[in-house]
Design a protein around this motif. Structure first.
Motif, PDB file in Angstrom:
ATOM      1  N   LEU A  59      40.016   6.317   2.673  1.00 38.89           N
ATOM      2  CA  LEU A  59      40.377   4.921   2.423  1.00 38.89           C
ATOM      3  C   LEU A  59      39.253   3.960   2.798  1.00 38.89           C
ATOM      4  O   LEU A  59      39.056   2.937   2.145  1.00 38.89           O
ATOM      5  N   LEU A  60      38.503   4.309   3.833  1.00 38.59           N
ATOM      6  CA  LEU A  60      37.431   3.428   4.297  1.00 38.59           C
ATOM      7  C   LEU A  60      36.136   3.616   3.510  1.00 38.59           C
ATOM      8  O   LEU A  60      35.400   2.662   3.258  1.00 38.59           O
ATOM      9  N   ALA A  61      35.861   4.865   3.100  1.00 37.16           N
ATOM     10  CA  ALA A  61      34.621   5.144   2.361  1.00 37.16           C
ATOM     11  C   ALA A  61      34.780   4.953   0.860  1.00 37.16           C
ATOM     12  O   ALA A  61      33.809   4.694   0.148  1.00 37.16           O
ATOM     13  N   GLY A  62      36.012   5.103   0.382  1.00 34.51           N
ATOM     14  CA  GLY A  62      36.260   4.930  -1.046  1.00 34.51           C
ATOM     15  C   GLY A  62      36.219   6.209  -1.847  1.00 34.51           C
ATOM     16  O   GLY A  62      36.259   6.183  -3.073  1.00 34.51           O
ATOM     17  N   PHE A  63      36.151   7.358  -1.154  1.00 34.76           N
ATOM     18  CA  PHE A  63      36.168   8.645  -1.855  1.00 34.76           C
ATOM     19  C   PHE A  63      36.707   9.719  -0.907  1.00 34.76           C
ATOM     20  O   PHE A  63      36.680   9.568   0.309  1.00 34.76           O
ATOM     21  N   ILE A  64      37.211  10.812  -1.496  1.00 35.58           N
ATOM     22  CA  ILE A  64      37.735  11.921  -0.702  1.00 35.58           C
ATOM     23  C   ILE A  64      36.575  12.822  -0.290  1.00 35.58           C
ATOM     24  O   ILE A  64      35.827  13.305  -1.148  1.00 35.58           O
ATOM     25  N   PRO A  65      36.367  13.058   0.996  1.00 34.50           N
ATOM     26  CA  PRO A  65      35.301  13.956   1.420  1.00 34.50           C
ATOM     27  C   PRO A  65      35.402  15.329   0.756  1.00 34.50           C
ATOM     28  O   PRO A  65      36.502  15.859   0.585  1.00 34.50           O
ATOM     29  N   TYR A  66      34.271  15.856   0.365  1.00 34.56           N
ATOM     30  CA  TYR A  66      34.133  17.187  -0.250  1.00 34.56           C
ATOM     31  C   TYR A  66      34.658  17.257  -1.679  1.00 34.56           C
ATOM     32  O   TYR A  66      34.556  18.313  -2.319  1.00 34.56           O
ATOM     33  N   SER A  67      35.220  16.178  -2.209  1.00 35.64           N
ATOM     34  CA  SER A  67      35.826  16.245  -3.539  1.00 35.64           C
ATOM     35  C   SER A  67      34.791  16.430  -4.648  1.00 35.64           C
ATOM     36  O   SER A  67      35.141  16.867  -5.752  1.00 35.64           O
ATOM     37  N   LYS A  68      33.536  16.104  -4.369  1.00 31.75           N
ATOM     38  CA  LYS A  68      32.496  16.253  -5.384  1.00 31.75           C
ATOM     39  C   LYS A  68      31.846  17.631  -5.339  1.00 31.75           C
ATOM     40  O   LYS A  68      30.998  17.956  -6.181  1.00 31.75           O
ATOM     41  N   GLU A  69      32.227  18.427  -4.343  1.00 30.13           N
ATOM     42  CA  GLU A  69      31.698  19.778  -4.219  1.00 30.13           C
ATOM     43  C   GLU A  69      32.522  20.740  -5.082  1.00 30.13           C
ATOM     44  O   GLU A  69      33.620  20.425  -5.521  1.00 30.13           O
ATOM     45  N   LYS A  70      31.978  21.925  -5.302  1.00 30.11           N
ATOM     46  CA  LYS A  70      32.715  22.943  -6.047  1.00 30.11           C
ATOM     47  C   LYS A  70      33.965  23.348  -5.271  1.00 30.11           C
ATOM     48  O   LYS A  70      33.919  23.532  -4.056  1.00 30.11           O
ATOM     49  N   LYS A  71      35.069  23.500  -6.002  1.00 32.62           N
ATOM     50  CA  LYS A  71      36.352  23.801  -5.369  1.00 32.62           C
ATOM     51  C   LYS A  71      36.304  25.110  -4.576  1.00 32.62           C
ATOM     52  O   LYS A  71      36.902  25.226  -3.507  1.00 32.62           O
ATOM     53  N   ASP A  72      35.538  26.093  -5.082  1.00 30.52           N
ATOM     54  CA  ASP A  72      35.508  27.387  -4.405  1.00 30.52           C
ATOM     55  C   ASP A  72      34.722  27.337  -3.095  1.00 30.52           C
ATOM     56  O   ASP A  72      34.732  28.293  -2.315  1.00 30.52           O
ATOM     57  N   SER A  73      34.011  26.236  -2.854  1.00 28.84           N
ATOM     58  CA  SER A  73      33.271  26.093  -1.593  1.00 28.84           C
ATOM     59  C   SER A  73      33.980  25.134  -0.637  1.00 28.84           C
ATOM     60  O   SER A  73      33.422  24.762   0.403  1.00 28.84           O
ATOM     61  N   LEU A  74      35.204  24.736  -0.971  1.00 29.90           N
ATOM     62  CA  LEU A  74      35.932  23.757  -0.171  1.00 29.90           C
ATOM     63  C   LEU A  74      36.121  24.228   1.267  1.00 29.90           C
ATOM     64  O   LEU A  74      35.836  23.482   2.213  1.00 29.90           O
ATOM     65  N   SER A  75      36.604  25.449   1.452  1.00 32.78           N
ATOM     66  CA  SER A  75      36.862  25.946   2.804  1.00 32.78           C
ATOM     67  C   SER A  75      35.580  25.971   3.638  1.00 32.78           C
ATOM     68  O   SER A  75      35.579  25.592   4.819  1.00 32.78           O
ATOM     69  N   TYR A  76      34.486  26.392   3.023  1.00 31.05           N
ATOM     70  CA  TYR A  76      33.205  26.418   3.731  1.00 31.05           C
ATOM     71  C   TYR A  76      32.809  25.015   4.165  1.00 31.05           C
ATOM     72  O   TYR A  76      32.388  24.799   5.315  1.00 31.05           O
ATOM     73  N   ASN A  77      32.925  24.042   3.267  1.00 32.81           N
ATOM     74  CA  ASN A  77      32.548  22.663   3.590  1.00 32.81           C
ATOM     75  C   ASN A  77      33.406  22.093   4.712  1.00 32.81           C
ATOM     76  O   ASN A  77      32.907  21.396   5.599  1.00 32.81           O
ATOM     77  N   ILE A  78      34.708  22.384   4.673  1.00 26.26           N
ATOM     78  CA  ILE A  78      35.606  21.897   5.717  1.00 26.26           C
ATOM     79  C   ILE A  78      35.209  22.458   7.076  1.00 26.26           C
ATOM     80  O   ILE A  78      35.223  21.757   8.090  1.00 26.26           O
ATOM     81  N   ILE A  79      34.806  23.718   7.097  1.00 28.66           N
ATOM     82  CA  ILE A  79      34.447  24.373   8.351  1.00 28.66           C
ATOM     83  C   ILE A  79      33.060  23.980   8.852  1.00 28.66           C
ATOM     84  O   ILE A  79      32.854  23.742  10.045  1.00 28.66           O
TER      85      ILE A  79
END
Length: 270
Positions: A196-216
């Motif tokens: 809400l503050l940045a205006g975008f969802i973190p990691y949403s522009k990354e590949k979906k299959d790398s989501l867990s890696y990015n979160i960690i």
């Protein structure tokens, strides 16, 4: 409270596999909200989520948590009946946070934290905090926390629902050996605030299959790097919420609540 017969009126809200309808009793005397699956034939897993939500909410009584009144099976669909509430989703209310609505955002954030503080003090972990988890009534400056599909009581096993989300904590990825507990809610709430503050969802522009890696593994820059209207002190609060290691996050929602209230007080002074 037992609701005998009801009629669906209009679709109020839709997310994931579920719809929430404006609902009225057959005698037209009482209005409610009814949550059910989008498909006419509910999957057993979806019915289990609704049952879990009703069971959790039947133990809750807080002004900022949507009250569940009853559950009904109609044909092959299960319905959970809630109190009537006039509100819009969090993302509809805050398209983008700036100087003009920052104070309003902090007020909503504090109420959100008060609801979570109540849950945590009663041994309940929400486990599904995202942009669909809250309704806002702007006229009344009021909120309702909802979507308890994946919630569970501390000391019991975390429900094994398939919930791959941008808002997941590192613990929820099932790739690290850490318990899903209260601090999971703090992390997910931090990601929501960041969005809400940045205006975008973190990691949403990354590949979906790398989501867990990015979160960690992938740290996020201060949110003030993307929005000049956000004071650095608030950015630091958000960053503490989204620390990868739960030990480094806030000890509790109550500790976070104190910091947000202090920030709001200082913001008014400024």
């Amino acid at each position: 409270m037992s609701i005998k017969d009801f009629k669906l009126e209009t679709l109020k809200y839709s997310y994931s596999n579920f719809n929430i309808y404006n609902t009225v009793t057959s005698d037209l005397k009482n209005k409610f909200l009814a949550k059910t699956t989008k498909e006419i034939h509910s999957l057993q897993s979806e019915s289990n989520e609704l049952i879990n939500e009703f069971n959790i909410l039947s133990k809750c009584d807080h002004k900022y948590i949507l009250k569940a009144l009853d559950k009904k099976k109609v044909g092959n669909r299960l319905f959970v009946i809630f109190e009537e509430y006039e509100g819009i989703s969090l993302k509809e209310n805050f398209k983008y946070v700036n100087k003009e609505n920052l104070n309003e955002f902090i007020s909503i954030a504090i109420k959100f934290c008060e609801a979570l503080d109540y849950l945590h003090k009663n041994g309940i972990i929400h486990n599904n905090i995202d942009a669909d988890s809250i309704l806002i009534n702007k006229k009344l400056h009021d909120i309702r926390l909802l979507n308890f599909n994946y919630s569970f009581n501390k000391g019991y096993s975390c429900p094994s629902f398939n919930n791959k989300s941008f808002y997941n904590s590192p613990e929820q990825t099932n790739r690290i050996n850490m318990e899903v507990d209260y601090k999971t809610d703090i992390f997910s709430l931090g990601i929501l605030f960041y969005e809400l503050l940045a205006g975008f969802i973190p990691y949403s522009k990354e590949k979906k299959d790398s989501l867990s890696y990015n979160i960690i593994a992938k740290d996020l820059p201060l949110v003030s790097n993307f929005n000049n209207d956000i004071p650095k002190v608030l950015s630091l609060i958000i960053n503490k919420m989204i620390e990868k290691n739960p030990i480094d996050r806030y000890d509790s929602i109550f500790s976070l609540l104190l910091d947000l209230k202090k920030f709001k007080k200082d913001l008014i002074i400024i």
